[in-house]
Design a protein around this motif. Structure first.
Motif, PDB file in Angstrom:
ATOM      1  N   ASP A   1      20.016  38.733 -16.908  1.00 52.57           N
ATOM      2  CA  ASP A   1      21.274  38.830 -16.163  1.00 52.57           C
ATOM      3  C   ASP A   1      22.377  39.443 -17.010  1.00 52.57           C
ATOM      4  O   ASP A   1      23.122  40.322 -16.549  1.00 52.57           O
ATOM      5  N   LYS A   2      22.485  38.977 -18.258  1.00 52.17           N
ATOM      6  CA  LYS A   2      23.558  39.474 -19.126  1.00 52.17           C
ATOM      7  C   LYS A   2      23.411  40.968 -19.402  1.00 52.17           C
ATOM      8  O   LYS A   2      24.393  41.720 -19.339  1.00 52.17           O
ATOM      9  N   LEU A   3      22.199  41.392 -19.697  1.00 52.02           N
ATOM     10  CA  LEU A   3      21.976  42.818 -19.967  1.00 52.02           C
ATOM     11  C   LEU A   3      22.316  43.680 -18.756  1.00 52.02           C
ATOM     12  O   LEU A   3      22.952  44.735 -18.884  1.00 52.02           O
ATOM     13  N   VAL A   4      21.898  43.238 -17.573  1.00 50.51           N
ATOM     14  CA  VAL A   4      22.146  44.013 -16.357  1.00 50.51           C
ATOM     15  C   VAL A   4      23.640  44.048 -16.038  1.00 50.51           C
ATOM     16  O   VAL A   4      24.207  45.111 -15.732  1.00 50.51           O
ATOM     17  N   LEU A   5      24.296  42.901 -16.120  1.00 53.60           N
ATOM     18  CA  LEU A   5      25.727  42.845 -15.808  1.00 53.60           C
ATOM     19  C   LEU A   5      26.541  43.613 -16.836  1.00 53.60           C
ATOM     20  O   LEU A   5      27.540  44.260 -16.496  1.00 53.60           O
ATOM     21  N   ASP A   6      26.122  43.569 -18.097  1.00 53.67           N
ATOM     22  CA  ASP A   6      26.798  44.373 -19.130  1.00 53.67           C
ATOM     23  C   ASP A   6      26.658  45.859 -18.826  1.00 53.67           C
ATOM     24  O   ASP A   6      27.615  46.632 -18.982  1.00 53.67           O
ATOM     25  N   ALA A   7      25.461  46.256 -18.399  1.00 53.07           N
ATOM     26  CA  ALA A   7      25.229  47.670 -18.065  1.00 53.07           C
ATOM     27  C   ALA A   7      26.105  48.103 -16.901  1.00 53.07           C
ATOM     28  O   ALA A   7      26.611  49.234 -16.876  1.00 53.07           O
ATOM     29  N   LYS A   8      26.299  47.206 -15.926  1.00 51.36           N
ATOM     30  CA  LYS A   8      27.124  47.538 -14.773  1.00 51.36           C
ATOM     31  C   LYS A   8      28.582  47.774 -15.155  1.00 51.36           C
ATOM     32  O   LYS A   8      29.291  48.556 -14.502  1.00 51.36           O
ATOM     33  N   LYS A   9      29.039  47.098 -16.218  1.00 43.89           N
ATOM     34  CA  LYS A   9      30.442  47.203 -16.618  1.00 43.89           C
ATOM     35  C   LYS A   9      30.673  48.187 -17.762  1.00 43.89           C
ATOM     36  O   LYS A   9      31.815  48.542 -18.050  1.00 43.89           O
ATOM     37  N   GLU A  10      29.594  48.620 -18.410  1.00 40.28           N
ATOM     38  CA  GLU A  10      29.714  49.432 -19.620  1.00 40.28           C
ATOM     39  C   GLU A  10      30.145  50.878 -19.314  1.00 40.28           C
ATOM     40  O   GLU A  10      29.446  51.600 -18.608  1.00 40.28           O
ATOM     41  N   PRO A  11      31.312  51.305 -19.841  1.00 39.93           N
ATOM     42  CA  PRO A  11      31.768  52.682 -19.599  1.00 39.93           C
ATOM     43  C   PRO A  11      31.046  53.713 -20.456  1.00 39.93           C
ATOM     44  O   PRO A  11      30.982  54.892 -20.093  1.00 39.93           O
ATOM     45  N   ASP A  12      30.505  53.281 -21.596  1.00 39.38           N
ATOM     46  CA  ASP A  12      29.802  54.202 -22.480  1.00 39.38           C
ATOM     47  C   ASP A  12      28.386  54.441 -21.948  1.00 39.38           C
ATOM     48  O   ASP A  12      27.587  53.513 -21.838  1.00 39.38           O
ATOM     49  N   ALA A  13      28.081  55.687 -21.616  1.00 40.49           N
ATOM     50  CA  ALA A  13      26.814  56.012 -20.955  1.00 40.49           C
ATOM     51  C   ALA A  13      25.603  55.645 -21.810  1.00 40.49           C
ATOM     52  O   ALA A  13      24.596  55.141 -21.290  1.00 40.49           O
ATOM     53  N   SER A  14      25.675  55.862 -23.113  1.00 42.72           N
ATOM     54  CA  SER A  14      24.533  55.565 -23.995  1.00 42.72           C
ATOM     55  C   SER A  14      24.291  54.062 -24.098  1.00 42.72           C
ATOM     56  O   SER A  14      23.146  53.600 -24.050  1.00 42.72           O
ATOM     57  N   LYS A  15      25.363  53.293 -24.245  1.00 44.19           N
ATOM     58  CA  LYS A  15      25.216  51.838 -24.328  1.00 44.19           C
ATOM     59  C   LYS A  15      24.700  51.276 -23.005  1.00 44.19           C
ATOM     60  O   LYS A  15      23.877  50.365 -22.977  1.00 44.19           O
ATOM     61  N   ARG A  16      25.216  51.811 -21.908  1.00 41.10           N
ATOM     62  CA  ARG A  16      24.759  51.377 -20.582  1.00 41.10           C
ATOM     63  C   ARG A  16      23.258  51.616 -20.431  1.00 41.10           C
ATOM     64  O   ARG A  16      22.516  50.747 -19.962  1.00 41.10           O
ATOM     65  N   TRP A  17      22.811  52.803 -20.836  1.00 40.96           N
ATOM     66  CA  TRP A  17      21.400  53.157 -20.732  1.00 40.96           C
ATOM     67  C   TRP A  17      20.544  52.210 -21.578  1.00 40.96           C
ATOM     68  O   TRP A  17      19.497  51.732 -21.135  1.00 40.96           O
ATOM     69  N   ASN A  18      21.012  51.908 -22.781  1.00 41.37           N
ATOM     70  CA  ASN A  18      20.266  51.022 -23.668  1.00 41.37           C
ATOM     71  C   ASN A  18      20.160  49.608 -23.090  1.00 41.37           C
ATOM     72  O   ASN A  18      19.117  48.955 -23.213  1.00 41.37           O
ATOM     73  N   ASP A  19      21.231  49.135 -22.442  1.00 40.61           N
ATOM     74  CA  ASP A  19      21.186  47.812 -21.808  1.00 40.61           C
ATOM     75  C   ASP A  19      20.111  47.766 -20.730  1.00 40.61           C
ATOM     76  O   ASP A  19      19.398  46.760 -20.583  1.00 40.61           O
ATOM     77  N   MET A  20      19.980  48.844 -19.963  1.00 39.95           N
ATOM     78  CA  MET A  20      18.966  48.877 -18.912  1.00 39.95           C
ATOM     79  C   MET A  20      17.557  48.932 -19.509  1.00 39.95           C
ATOM     80  O   MET A  20      16.634  48.296 -18.997  1.00 39.95           O
ATOM     81  N   LEU A  21      17.387  49.679 -20.589  1.00 41.70           N
ATOM     82  CA  LEU A  21      16.093  49.720 -21.274  1.00 41.70           C
ATOM     83  C   LEU A  21      15.698  48.324 -21.759  1.00 41.70           C
ATOM     84  O   LEU A  21      14.548  47.887 -21.592  1.00 41.70           O
ATOM     85  N   GLU A  22      16.656  47.624 -22.361  1.00 40.10           N
ATOM     86  CA  GLU A  22      16.382  46.283 -22.867  1.00 40.10           C
ATOM     87  C   GLU A  22      16.100  45.297 -21.732  1.00 40.10           C
ATOM     88  O   GLU A  22      15.259  44.411 -21.863  1.00 40.10           O
ATOM     89  N   ALA A  23      16.808  45.451 -20.626  1.00 34.30           N
ATOM     90  CA  ALA A  23      16.582  44.561 -19.486  1.00 34.30           C
ATOM     91  C   ALA A  23      15.157  44.709 -18.965  1.00 34.30           C
ATOM     92  O   ALA A  23      14.495  43.710 -18.635  1.00 34.30           O
TER      93      ALA A  23
END
Length: 544
Positions: free
Chosen positions: A475-497
């Motif tokens: 949940d945390k990884l997905v919700l962080d990705a939804k709020k993350e403005p940095d495209a690379s960090k957002r992508w990494n959160d989804m990979l980890e999820a």
């Protein structure tokens, strides 16, 4: 309910065009007129009924496909996922990517009333109303305060939409969303005529006479579990681009019956061809076609059942059968084994790499390891035998795949007995929503071209998490990705999820869908959308 084939065939008979009066000497002229005036009718088979024509309540591929033909949003999908003008042209976008201003063209509903900006605002607020309990309300959370309204933490008048006049719609987002234009083509973003919707009450979207169209076609006839017919909408703003006069869908769940109709000239497009017929047609390039689809087919494990709450059980099931035997031996339509949540050839990250290439595969079949996990699970559960039901689709191919996997699991996991329960599509959806199943042979097609369309459905509070999967780290990884403005960090959160849910075996991926289909050479201009609605027919022709 399965109908007699005679009824099926009769619903596809095309009436001949009435010719102008003439005498025998004018026969050549009459013949030319007949060809010129002949209706263009596209006849299609479908394996399912339409569950709903209410865009706020629709959740399935068939409903969205028909809605895509009968209705139109601000924009619409063109070939290869391109975005084309719909009720509006492409909007003006603010420099911060938060505000979109759409200018609506002169467009009408099928009852002659004007399509206005208020129709979009009404539809979106209706879908977000918690009383309606729309499962797709979440797809409107991109609009400012959408989620807060749906969770009753804000009032509907706080939604980030404004209509300065009937033909101007201003939309403010919660955060910049690079795929927002694609989202506006999705079914839940379609407009609704408030007066008409409210006049129909609970019957809205359930019969041909209780729907209104603003798209290329109208739903003119709907014989439940038998057939449905679309007719060209004379009030559509771009009607000159629409060449088909009618689209006739015939519900045929048995592929052999559908093939007989195709070979008999009573069907022009058979969208799904079973494995047993593929060898027969694979060397016929005029009729036979295949493509890799972005749809993921997987097992939902209902964790309300103590058996499936056990992670070792889920892991054992995911490892205990040969997925390639399913794709090559049963599907035989270009499908490939799935060892992940996000399909291949679907989305690239900021680094230009495919999501799938970066994360690779998970949980390859390993029967010995599956048996070790199963033995451990039985100790943990204090039982040596289990009898469970597998919910499945009732069309012939997927039913065969479900039965094959059930047999392999029962053979490789001692003490496990599985009863396969095929159900009509709309019944299956309802059973999943109510958690009235043990585990389910299920599927999900993407709503927009981003991995999040697969990943956020398994959030603990997602309306599509019809399994009670719950992992706070996920949940945390997905919700962080939804709020993350940095495209690379957002992508990494989804990979980890994805890594987290696959480690849990929160779902059991089976295959990425392939599509083998038959299409008459006379049919042109039909294209398949990789996300959102399935087939698009606005620009199709069928000149015979």
């Amino acid at each position: 309910m399965k109908r007699k084939l005679a009824t099926t065939v009769s619903s596809l008979v095309v009436l001949s065009t009435v010719l102008a009066a003439c005498n025998n000497s004018d026969s050549k002229k009459t013949e030319g007129t007949a060809k010129k005036d002949a209706k263009q009718i596209l006849r299609i088979t479908s394996t399912t009924e339409i569950p709903s024509m209410d865009s706020a309540k629709a959740t399935d591929a068939m409903s969205f496909e028909v809605l895509n033909s009968t209705n139109e949003g601000l924009l619409r999908l063109g070939p290869n996922g391109t975005v084309e003008p719909g009720i509006a042209d492409k909007p003006e976008v603010s420099s911060d990517g938060l505000k979109y201003t759409f200018h609506l063209r002169d467009a009408k509903w099928s009852n002659g009333e004007k399509v206005t900006a208020q129709d979009f605002i009404y539809a979106w607020k209706r879908a977000l109303d918690p009383k309606l309990a729309s499962e797709y309300a979440f797809i409107l959370y991109y609009i400012k305060n959408g989620q807060a309204i749906n969770e009753e933490k804000a009032t509907p008048d706080q939604l980030g939409v404004n209509a300065p006049d009937d033909k101007t719609l201003e939309v403010t987002l919660e955060r910049p969303t690079p795929y927002f234009l694609q989202l506006t083509t999705f079914g839940t973003y379609l407009p609704e005529n408030q007066k008409f919707v409210e006049s129909q009450g609970k019957n809205y979207g359930l019969e041909a006479g209780t729907v209104l169209s603003n798209g290329p076609f109208e739903l003119s006839e709907w014989k439940h579990e038998q057939s449905y017919t679309l007719k060209k909408n004379p009030n559509y703003w771009d009607k000159d681009a629409v060449k088909l006069d009618e689209i006739k869908y015939n519900v045929v769940k048995d592929t052999s019956a559908a093939v007989n109709l195709y070979e008999g000239g009573q069907v022009d497009l058979l969208p799904k061809l079973d494995a047993e017929f593929i060898d027969k047609y694979k060397n016929d390039p005029k009729n036979f076609h295949t493509m890799l689809d972005a749809r993921l087919v997987f097992f939902r494990f209902n964790e309300s059942n103590p058996l499936f709450k056990n992670a070792n059980v889920r892991k054992a099931i995911d490892l205990a059968y040969d997925k390639k035997a399913v794709t090559d031996g049963i599907m035989n339509n270009g499908a490939i084994p799935a060892y992940w949540v996000v399909p291949t050839q679907f989305a690239k990250g900021p680094d230009g790499k495919e999501f799938r290439d970066t994360n690779g595969d998970f949980n390859k079949e390993d029967i010995k390891e599956a048996q070790k996990l199963w033995a451990q699970a039985k100790k943990e559960l204090g039982k040596d035998s289990f009898q469970v039901n597998m919910l499945s689709y009732d069309d012939s191919t997927r039913k065969k795949a479900a039965e094959y996997i059930a047999g392999e699991l029962s053979k490789n996991l001692p003490g496990l007995k599985i009863n396969v329960q095929p159900q009509p599509f709309e019944v299956k959806l309802d059973l999943e929503k109510k958690f009235n199943y043990d585990f389910s042979f299920s599927g999900w097609g993407p709503d927009y071209p981003d991995p999040m369309t697969f990943i956020d459905m398994f959030l603990s509070n997602s309306p599509f998490n019809e399994m009670k999967y719950n992992n706070p780290e996920y949940d945390k990884l997905v919700l962080d990705a939804k709020k993350e403005p940095d495209a690379s960090k957002r992508w990494n959160d989804m990979l980890e999820a994805e890594k987290v849910i696959m480690k849990d075996s929160g779902i059991g991926p089976i295959y990425q869908n392939g599509i083998a289909y038959l299409e008459k050479p006379t049919v042109k201009g039909v294209y398949y959308n990789a996300f959102g609605a399935g087939y698009s027919y606005k620009n199709a022709t069928n000149k015979k």
